[in-house]
Motif scaffolding. Sequence first.
Motif, PDB file in Angstrom:
ATOM      1  N   SER A 464     -12.934 -30.200   7.739  1.00 22.70           N
ATOM      2  CA  SER A 464     -11.531 -30.293   7.328  1.00 22.70           C
ATOM      3  C   SER A 464     -11.366 -29.713   5.938  1.00 22.70           C
ATOM      4  O   SER A 464     -12.344 -29.486   5.218  1.00 22.70           O
ATOM      5  CB  SER A 464     -11.062 -31.759   7.353  1.00 22.70           C
ATOM      6  N   ASP A 465     -10.101 -29.479   5.582  1.00 25.93           N
ATOM      7  CA  ASP A 465      -9.774 -28.932   4.266  1.00 25.93           C
ATOM      8  C   ASP A 465      -8.330 -29.292   3.939  1.00 25.93           C
ATOM      9  O   ASP A 465      -7.566 -29.739   4.813  1.00 25.93           O
ATOM     10  CB  ASP A 465      -9.965 -27.411   4.257  1.00 25.93           C
ATOM     11  N   ALA A 466      -7.960 -29.101   2.693  1.00 30.68           N
ATOM     12  CA  ALA A 466      -6.590 -29.413   2.269  1.00 30.68           C
ATOM     13  C   ALA A 466      -6.234 -28.557   1.064  1.00 30.68           C
ATOM     14  O   ALA A 466      -7.106 -28.084   0.332  1.00 30.68           O
ATOM     15  CB  ALA A 466      -6.451 -30.898   1.920  1.00 30.68           C
ATOM     16  N   CYS A 467      -4.932 -28.354   0.890  1.00 30.54           N
ATOM     17  CA  CYS A 467      -4.408 -27.667  -0.284  1.00 30.54           C
ATOM     18  C   CYS A 467      -3.097 -28.342  -0.683  1.00 30.54           C
ATOM     19  O   CYS A 467      -2.730 -29.374  -0.118  1.00 30.54           O
ATOM     20  CB  CYS A 467      -4.204 -26.174  -0.013  1.00 30.54           C
ATOM     21  N   GLU A 468      -2.377 -27.770  -1.635  1.00 27.55           N
ATOM     22  CA  GLU A 468      -1.168 -28.412  -2.144  1.00 27.55           C
ATOM     23  C   GLU A 468      -0.089 -28.583  -1.087  1.00 27.55           C
ATOM     24  O   GLU A 468       0.719 -29.513  -1.160  1.00 27.55           O
ATOM     25  CB  GLU A 468      -0.588 -27.608  -3.317  1.00 27.55           C
ATOM     26  N   HIS A 469      -0.083 -27.718  -0.083  1.00 33.95           N
ATOM     27  CA  HIS A 469       1.027 -27.738   0.864  1.00 33.95           C
ATOM     28  C   HIS A 469       0.590 -27.973   2.311  1.00 33.95           C
ATOM     29  O   HIS A 469       1.418 -27.871   3.221  1.00 33.95           O
ATOM     30  CB  HIS A 469       1.803 -26.412   0.788  1.00 33.95           C
ATOM     31  N   GLY A 470      -0.689 -28.283   2.550  1.00 31.85           N
ATOM     32  CA  GLY A 470      -1.091 -28.500   3.932  1.00 31.85           C
ATOM     33  C   GLY A 470      -2.495 -29.040   4.089  1.00 31.85           C
ATOM     34  O   GLY A 470      -3.299 -29.037   3.156  1.00 31.85           O
ATOM     35  N   LEU A 471      -2.758 -29.537   5.301  1.00 28.32           N
ATOM     36  CA  LEU A 471      -4.065 -30.040   5.674  1.00 28.32           C
ATOM     37  C   LEU A 471      -4.447 -29.444   7.012  1.00 28.32           C
ATOM     38  O   LEU A 471      -3.575 -29.030   7.792  1.00 28.32           O
ATOM     39  CB  LEU A 471      -4.083 -31.577   5.787  1.00 28.32           C
ATOM     40  N   THR A 494       0.218 -36.382  -4.787  1.00 28.37           N
ATOM     41  CA  THR A 494      -1.145 -36.878  -4.927  1.00 28.37           C
ATOM     42  C   THR A 494      -2.062 -35.701  -5.205  1.00 28.37           C
ATOM     43  O   THR A 494      -1.645 -34.541  -5.151  1.00 28.37           O
ATOM     44  CB  THR A 494      -1.601 -37.631  -3.656  1.00 28.37           C
ATOM     45  N   THR A 495      -3.323 -35.990  -5.505  1.00 30.05           N
ATOM     46  CA  THR A 495      -4.258 -34.945  -5.892  1.00 30.05           C
ATOM     47  C   THR A 495      -4.839 -34.242  -4.663  1.00 30.05           C
ATOM     48  O   THR A 495      -4.784 -34.752  -3.544  1.00 30.05           O
ATOM     49  CB  THR A 495      -5.406 -35.542  -6.716  1.00 30.05           C
ATOM     50  N   ILE A 496      -5.417 -33.084  -4.904  1.00 34.35           N
ATOM     51  CA  ILE A 496      -6.059 -32.335  -3.830  1.00 34.35           C
ATOM     52  C   ILE A 496      -7.228 -33.123  -3.247  1.00 34.35           C
ATOM     53  O   ILE A 496      -7.451 -33.132  -2.035  1.00 34.35           O
ATOM     54  CB  ILE A 496      -6.533 -30.960  -4.345  1.00 34.35           C
ATOM     55  N   ASN A 497      -7.989 -33.798  -4.125  1.00 30.89           N
ATOM     56  CA  ASN A 497      -9.136 -34.567  -3.635  1.00 30.89           C
ATOM     57  C   ASN A 497      -8.710 -35.663  -2.663  1.00 30.89           C
ATOM     58  O   ASN A 497      -9.387 -35.920  -1.660  1.00 30.89           O
ATOM     59  CB  ASN A 497      -9.898 -35.175  -4.814  1.00 30.89           C
ATOM     60  N   VAL A 498      -7.596 -36.324  -2.950  1.00 32.93           N
ATOM     61  CA  VAL A 498      -7.102 -37.365  -2.045  1.00 32.93           C
ATOM     62  C   VAL A 498      -6.659 -36.741  -0.731  1.00 32.93           C
ATOM     63  O   VAL A 498      -6.905 -37.291   0.352  1.00 32.93           O
ATOM     64  CB  VAL A 498      -5.956 -38.159  -2.704  1.00 32.93           C
ATOM     65  N   LEU A 499      -5.990 -35.577  -0.804  1.00 31.18           N
ATOM     66  CA  LEU A 499      -5.594 -34.886   0.421  1.00 31.18           C
ATOM     67  C   LEU A 499      -6.815 -34.474   1.233  1.00 31.18           C
ATOM     68  O   LEU A 499      -6.802 -34.538   2.473  1.00 31.18           O
ATOM     69  CB  LEU A 499      -4.742 -33.666   0.076  1.00 31.18           C
TER      70      LEU A 499
END
Length: 737
Positions: A464-471, A494-499
């Motif tokens: 998995s991965d995440a950025c400011e506008h999506g997961l 929230t922060t990128i790490n939490v996402l």
Amino acid sequence: QPVDTLRKLLQKHPLWPFVECYLLNGITFPLLPIPDDLRRIDCEFMLERGNHKSAKTPEGLAIIREHMQADIEHGFALPLPVSCLKHFITEASIAPLGVQDQSSLTDEGIRIAKWRMTHDQTFPAPSALSVNKRVITENLPACKYGHALLRILHFIVDLRRRHPDKRILLGKFDLKAAFRRAHLSPETALESMSVLDDILMVSLRLTFGGAPCPPTWSCLSESICDLANDLMACPAWNHLEVRSPIQDSILPPLRLPDTVQIGQAVQLAVKFPSDETGKSDIFLDDFIPVALDIGDNAERVARAVPLAIHAAGRQLSPNEPLPRDDLISKSKLAAEGRMEETKVVLGWLLNTRELLIHLPLNKFLGWTKDILATISQSVVKGKELETIVGRLNHVAMAMTQMRHFLNRLRHLTYVALSCKWGKARLTENVREDLILCLKFLRYAKEGVSMNLLVFAEPTHYYRSDACEHGLGGYSILSGKAWRFEIPANCRGRTTINVLEFIGSVVTVWIDMLAGDVHPDACLLSQTDSTSAAGWLRKSCFDEKQHKLAMQTARHLATLLINSKTCLFSQWVEGEANGVSDILSRDHHLTDSEVVALILTSCPEQVPNGLHLHPLPKEIVSWLTSKLQEQPETMQLPKEPTRSKYAAGSAGLNTSAQLASGMTSSLTSSAEAKSTESLVPSFKPSELVDSAPNGLTFLKRHNVEPPWTMWLRPSGLTTGLIPDTTTTADWRMFYSAN
């Protein structure tokens, strides 16, 4: 036994130099020096202060006197006038005595008071240089008993995997008054003194409070355990003729009815020697032999441990000058020594027939009652919290996901104990953690599969991965993928790490909702975020800054409890997580375009192909609501950053056609063909598209668990290495960390 006798048995053992030194010279604590003037001040302070409050109450004082009287009668302590202290005050240390509650529980969970004398060698005097503070830990032998339970579970699961229809039996032998069997050197005895009724008590044996005592004693007990294991593997040993004198006191094996279902083992991720059918492990003074029930193997294993203890220990003389007991506790021998398929080991009920580990019912009832009483209070005592932390820490030894939720409880305990009143207000987050711990206790009481507590081969691989506008994320084996574009009003909350952490949880959650995760499944979640990979194992979230991360961790724990699965995490390089990067960032592309881009750009990361599925409504609702609960950001919105793969592709025409006609600067030009630009089509691989061929990139040699956590070797007392040894030098067991 005399050193010359033991040398014949143990001279090839890695710990023999320690054992020989301890027996000849006594156990010496490796301590940093302390100036004479500070030592004198500390001794005078301790004489004036006296023992702990628990030892000054009428009940506590009676307990201390009883224990000390027994120590003097058995030769474990030397009473001297306090005036003697002036002759060696520059070499002495005095520690306060106390009594500790070690109450036991009845089968109904009713607490029975039981107290034990303690020798607090950590208590700080004016110099703050107590004996335990001065210990040079790197000069102590390495402790191995901490992973004893985990090694036992691995051995049981491996035996069942190789013999799916055979019984596995457990035994248990306790050494009586273990610490009182090892004597101190003269210099360490002076460092281990106490005062009672104006009498100076010099400890001649290991104390119940010295930090070096467990590792130094383990040199003796671990050597005996290894001797027992080598006996089991020795073809020359006739267990019917050469046996311990107390062998007849051990009851015959007890087996469950054939109607009880036999649990099946999973494939381990570690490799055991295949010729072992019996082995013993040890936790300080508790020997736990395990035997595969074939032929006379169970009887052979049951006789090895008491024989090894008998061979190493000095036998009782009819003319003992002081009272002395057998090494093996005879009071527990009849109840615990027999080999059984169910046995209480190190506070857990192990059921080798069904491959389950249970928290005993009396502990569940008593501990649950105490936690419910604590939750109902607004202000709690530090001592009560300290007791709860100790009990939950015991449960967390097996229920690893529970470790997430003990940090805040430990911090509140520290705050309460540091307060002048010894109390603290119970915070809402600690209350929520305790409520979740009740679920773990209930799960542990009902029984946790041993398959979930060992290093098993993963059955599901996720990224998995995440950025400011999506997961985004996907299952590598099934090819099932998902993506979620964060609504504009929820971005930046929230922060990128939490996402990233949320994305890891959502990827697993999807398969659980679809019923694609079976009990005993081993889930491996991979992410290129070191924080998220760490939070999947343990965390120390701040109550204010990481509220969403705490809620996500609690939700993940509930998912794992309900599905009866285990979860491992693993960090991967960003280059190896290109599929998830595309899924989380490229929301400007349609589903078919995203799949085409992935299969073109990084097909090696999806060996079974890829198919996008819409995110279940339950997950969308939970995810959106949790993001909306977070405070709005004050920063200006950022333009979405696309993946490097999408940035390199042509993409769709998105600009509107101009209303006015175009005037060419050339007098004549070829008419342009009307084409629509799309991402390149997928080129099939020359290799066969199959999971076994494609999973080679998942094997990471740098993440293998330390072998000392799952395997106790044989051949340590004989120096003989089994032919099946392929993992390590067995003699490194006591030096590898």
